[in-house]
Design an enzyme around this catalytic site. Structure first.
Site, mmCIF file in Angstrom:
data_model
loop_
_atom_site.group_PDB
_atom_site.id
_atom_site.type_symbol
_atom_site.label_atom_id
_atom_site.label_comp_id
_atom_site.label_asym_id
_atom_site.label_seq_id
_atom_site.Cartn_x
_atom_site.Cartn_y
_atom_site.Cartn_z
ATOM 1 N N MET A 30 24.038 26.778 38.791
ATOM 2 C CA MET A 30 24.483 27.005 37.410
ATOM 3 C C MET A 30 25.979 27.322 37.422
ATOM 4 O O MET A 30 26.502 27.925 36.486
ATOM 5 C CB MET A 30 23.687 28.142 36.767
ATOM 6 N N GLY A 31 26.666 26.932 38.502
ATOM 7 C CA GLY A 31 28.108 27.151 38.569
ATOM 8 C C GLY A 31 28.450 28.587 38.926
ATOM 9 O O GLY A 31 27.613 29.326 39.429
ATOM 10 N N LEU A 33 30.424 29.421 41.335
ATOM 11 C CA LEU A 33 30.041 29.288 42.743
ATOM 12 C C LEU A 33 30.677 30.379 43.600
ATOM 13 O O LEU A 33 31.823 30.761 43.389
ATOM 14 C CB LEU A 33 30.451 27.898 43.251
ATOM 15 N N HIS A 37 26.529 30.000 47.483
ATOM 16 C CA HIS A 37 26.451 28.558 47.224
ATOM 17 C C HIS A 37 27.143 27.781 48.352
ATOM 18 O O HIS A 37 26.664 26.736 48.785
ATOM 19 C CB HIS A 37 27.149 28.203 45.897
ATOM 20 N N GLN A 61 16.007 28.721 30.755
ATOM 21 C CA GLN A 61 15.559 29.772 31.668
ATOM 22 C C GLN A 61 16.115 31.142 31.286
ATOM 23 O O GLN A 61 15.915 32.121 31.998
ATOM 24 C CB GLN A 61 15.874 29.418 33.121
ATOM 25 N N VAL A 176 23.405 35.443 51.396
ATOM 26 C CA VAL A 176 24.742 35.807 51.881
ATOM 27 C C VAL A 176 25.134 37.103 51.172
ATOM 28 O O VAL A 176 24.883 37.265 49.980
ATOM 29 C CB VAL A 176 25.762 34.682 51.590
HETATM 30 O O1 PAF Z 1 19.284 29.371 40.979
HETATM 31 C C1 PAF Z 1 19.881 28.796 40.063
HETATM 32 O O2 PAF Z 1 21.114 28.752 40.024
HETATM 33 C C2 PAF Z 1 19.083 28.129 38.959
HETATM 34 O O3 PAF Z 1 17.925 28.837 38.674
HETATM 35 C C3 PAF Z 1 18.765 26.650 39.236
HETATM 36 C C4 PAF Z 1 17.883 26.500 40.473
HETATM 37 C C5 PAF Z 1 20.058 25.874 39.436
HETATM 38 C C6 PAF Z 1 18.004 26.047 38.047
HETATM 39 O O4 PAF Z 1 18.750 26.122 36.872
#
Ligand code: PAF
Length: 289
Positions: A30-31, A33, A37, A61, A176
């Site tokens: 979801m960016g 980062l 990530h 979500q 991490v």
């Molecule tokens: O973990 C996340 O960043 C989100 O829940 C995902 C897996 C990208 C789904 O939107």
């Protein structure tokens, strides 16, 4: 780095990788980062010929009153991270494209979503399972990478990939952490001053609970007591839940005794530090594993 904004373009590019016999590693995000990530991207890069990443702040979500509107969206900085990580394709999902007019199809994973975050964030995992299924259908990666900090999410995604016969192998990668142990999260950006200092008590409390289990304690109540004691709730740190479950099924232990079961033991917490919701966990593998 090639940037695409529609599912159709992303699918086309990924079809081409497959046609050229290139394996695809996929990191959905979801960016906002961070190093967590980056570790997923690095692993995908090591294990696959092409790395595809998605950035989409998935509205379905988030519950009412959650942080959807203020969720950080530093797109330029994120694209720099993807470039630096050697990502081949960035799919920047757009809401109207991901959820087209008339959208009415949802993915529900049942028992695994009942406890923990599923219990306190109704609808959250329906949104996650649906968007992850969409993303996996678009990219059709050989492997997809998820962080162990979101332990329940990783189990849910593994289950849906298996139940829906998706050909992607789901890989869960270690959490991490910051130097003081706080698990990396995009939401750490909200933490300031005392709340940031208080947040560091979460991994300390989990470690205290893990130590007790490794020393042979099996009584769930006593392990939770030790965890709560180390957690020391206060104005800057509020415990939302602390649970000890079977790590494989996310079911409770019968008789309140957490034996080193074949599935392992999950100790999971959700807490609010200065109003910011954070989750973390430790998994204790079965003896001899
Ligand atoms: O973990 C996340 O960043 C989100 O829940 C995902 C897996 C990208 C789904 O939107």
């Amino acid at each position: 780095l090639r940037i695409v904004r529609t599912a159709a373009e992303a699918a086309l590019r990924c079809d081409r990788y497959r046609a050229a016999a290139l394996s695809i590693g996929f990191v959905p995000t979801m960016g906002a980062l961070h190093a967590g990530h980056a570790s997923l991207l690095a692993r995908a890069r090591r294990e696959c010929d092409r790395v595809v990443a998605s950035i989409f702040v998935n509205p379905t979500q988030f519950g009412p009153g959650e942080d959807l509107a203020r969720y950080p969206r530093p797109v330029d900085a994120d694209l720099e991270v993807l470039r630096g990580a050697g990502v081949a394709l960035a799919y920047l999902g757009e809401e109207r494209d991901v959820y087209p007019e008339g959208f009415q199809t949802w993915v529900e994973v049942e028992r695994l979503t009942a406890p923990l975050c599923g219990a306190v964030r109704p609808g959250h995992f329906r949104g996650v399972a649906t968007v992850v299924t969409q993303l996996l259908s678009i990219v059709r990666p050989h492997r997809a990478y998820f962080g162990a900090k979101d332990y329940q999410q990783a189990r849910v995604v593994e289950r849906l990939a298996r139940d829906l016969h998706l050909s992607t192998e789901i890989r869960t990668c270690p959490t991490v952490r910051e130097a003081d142990g706080l698990a990396m999260s995009s939401r750490n950006a909200y933490l300031e001053g005392e709340a940031r200092r208080a947040a560091a008590r979460i991994p300390i409390a989990l470690e205290a609970a893990r130590t007790l289990v490794l020393r042979g304690e099996t009584a769930v109540a006593r392990i939770l007591e030790a965890l709560r004691e180390a957690f020391r709730p206060g104005p800057d740190l509020e415990l939302e839940y602390a649970e000890i479950l079977r790590a494989d099924t996310l079911e409770g232990f019968e008789g309140g005794s957490a034996r080193r079961s074949p599935g392992g033991i999950l100790i999971a917490v959700a807490a609010r530090a200065g109003g910011t919701r954070l989750i973390d966990n430790v998994v204790i593998p079965p003896e001899g594993a």
